[in-house]
Design a protein around this motif. Structure first.
Motif, PDB file in Angstrom:
ATOM      1  N   THR A   1       0.428  -0.970  -0.009  1.00 21.79           N
ATOM      2  CA  THR A   1       0.102  -0.018   0.203  1.00 21.79           C
ATOM      3  C   THR A   1       0.944   0.958  -0.005  1.00 21.79           C
ATOM      4  N   SER A   2       2.121   1.207   0.503  1.00 25.56           N
ATOM      5  CA  SER A   2       2.470   2.481   0.791  1.00 25.56           C
ATOM      6  C   SER A   2       4.203   2.565   0.010  1.00 25.56           C
ATOM      7  N   SER A   3       4.976   1.366  -0.146  1.00 28.00           N
ATOM      8  CA  SER A   3       6.194   1.317  -0.137  1.00 28.00           C
ATOM      9  C   SER A   3       6.551   1.975  -1.797  1.00 28.00           C
ATOM     10  N   ARG A   4       5.572   1.777  -2.113  1.00 32.31           N
ATOM     11  CA  ARG A   4       5.506   2.460  -3.939  1.00 32.31           C
ATOM     12  C   ARG A   4       5.667   4.154  -4.112  1.00 32.31           C
ATOM     13  N   SER A   5       5.076   4.820  -2.957  1.00 26.23           N
ATOM     14  CA  SER A   5       5.740   6.012  -3.074  1.00 26.23           C
ATOM     15  C   SER A   5       6.766   6.139  -2.053  1.00 26.23           C
ATOM     16  N   SER A   6       6.926   5.963  -1.672  1.00 22.44           N
ATOM     17  CA  SER A   6       7.722   6.586  -0.656  1.00 22.44           C
ATOM     18  C   SER A   6       9.213   6.219  -0.953  1.00 22.44           C
ATOM     19  N   ALA A   7       9.568   7.477  -1.399  1.00 22.23           N
ATOM     20  CA  ALA A   7      11.410   8.075  -1.920  1.00 22.23           C
ATOM     21  C   ALA A   7      11.986   7.354  -1.002  1.00 22.23           C
ATOM     22  N   LEU A   8      12.469   6.822   0.131  1.00 25.87           N
ATOM     23  CA  LEU A   8      13.791   6.653   1.301  1.00 25.87           C
ATOM     24  C   LEU A   8      13.819   4.729   0.779  1.00 25.87           C
ATOM     25  N   VAL A   9      12.937   4.236   0.492  1.00 29.79           N
ATOM     26  CA  VAL A   9      12.888   2.533   0.741  1.00 29.79           C
ATOM     27  C   VAL A   9      12.243   2.899  -0.434  1.00 29.79           C
ATOM     28  N   PRO A  10      13.126   1.343  -0.928  1.00 30.07           N
ATOM     29  CA  PRO A  10      13.049   0.500  -1.996  1.00 30.07           C
ATOM     30  C   PRO A  10      12.305  -0.512  -1.819  1.00 30.07           C
ATOM     31  N   GLU A  11      11.576  -0.074  -3.334  1.00 33.33           N
ATOM     32  CA  GLU A  11       9.662  -1.374  -3.316  1.00 33.33           C
ATOM     33  C   GLU A  11      10.508  -2.688  -2.546  1.00 33.33           C
ATOM     34  N   TRP A  12      11.892  -3.589  -3.479  1.00 31.77           N
ATOM     35  CA  TRP A  12      12.088  -4.621  -3.130  1.00 31.77           C
ATOM     36  C   TRP A  12      12.774  -4.579  -1.761  1.00 31.77           C
TER      37      TRP A  12
END
Length: 251
Positions: A47-58
């Motif tokens: 829900t939120s990882s795709r929009s986070s600039a600090l935490v990569p999705e992988w």
């Protein structure tokens, strides 16, 4: 000792050690906590990882997998884990693997009380099978959680091993003991290497998170959170195993 008498005694103690009592409350509480944490991390990942600039999705996906895998292994062990004793030997069923050791390959069976209090998360007096090549295998359900007196159960199993050892002699026994000590040293080396790598990983997490907050970028998560801990594990394992080989040679 005749082979027929040995087989008769092994058949006499044929039994199955499996979970017959409820899971201890402390372990059940830990499993529920891990389940809720894994579910929360999975929800945040999708829900939120795709929009986070600090935490990569992988990295978010890897964190969720790292929570689910040990939880699944623990659940499987509670369902599948058992020890089977037959006239042919001892079979151990773990979370995934099933291993069998014939009686002629069994060196000893021992109850080894833990030195530290596990706070009800693991048995305090687990039993282990030692093979003649030095391997140590945990015997699931042969402990005080499922048995009133695991020492008495192990004493009966050791009596069967003693029948075989009556014709083995002292030299093979001493050689097997030497192999047990040698493997124990390398097992300790791996444990310490893993602990050291875990400490390095914790330090890298702090360093990466601090840099990400200060700079506002993802930094170098692959290098800090994967490459550096793995490299530290390889270096520590090589040093500790080498140190044990030198010590064992001198001993």
């Amino acid at each position: 000792m005749a082979d027929g008498e040995y087989a008769d005694d092994a058949d006499r103690i044929a039994r199955e050690y499996r979970r017959r009592r409820p899971v201890p409350k402390a372990l059940l509480a830990l499993m529920v906590f891990c389940l809720l944490t894994a579910a929360q991390q999975t929800w945040r990942t999708f829900t939120s990882s795709r929009s986070s600039a600090l935490v990569p999705e992988w990295l978010s996906t890897a964190g969720a997998v790292a929570l689910w895998v040990p939880l699944a292994a623990l659940a499987l062990e509670q369902w599948r884990g058992r020890t089977l004793v037959t006239a042919h030997g001892v079979t151990v069923r773990g979370a995934v693997r099933t291993r069998s050791v014939a009686w002629e390959d069994v060196h000893d069976i021992r109850v080894e009380p833990r030195r530290r209090d596990t706070h009800g998360l693991t048995p305090r007096s687990p039993a282990y099978l030692y093979a003649t090549d030095g391997r140590r295998i945990l015997l699931p359900r042969l402990d005080e959680w499922q048995l009133d007196d695991p020492y008495a159960e192990v004493a009966e199993l050791r009596a069967t091993v003693a029948l075989r050892d009556g014709g083995v002699g002292e030299a093979p026994w001493a050689e097997a003991e030497a192999r047990v000590r040698w493997r124990a040293g390398h097992r300790t080396a791996w444990q310490r290497a893993n602990l050291g790598a875990a400490l390095v990983l914790a330090a890298m997490v702090v360093l990466w998170a601090g840099r990400a907050l200060v700079t506002g970028t993802q930094g170098q998560p692959l290098l800090l959170l994967v490459c550096v801990p793995l490299a530290s594990l390889a270096v520590l394992a090589a040093l500790l195993h080498g140190w044990w080989e030198v010590r064992a040679g001198r001993g």
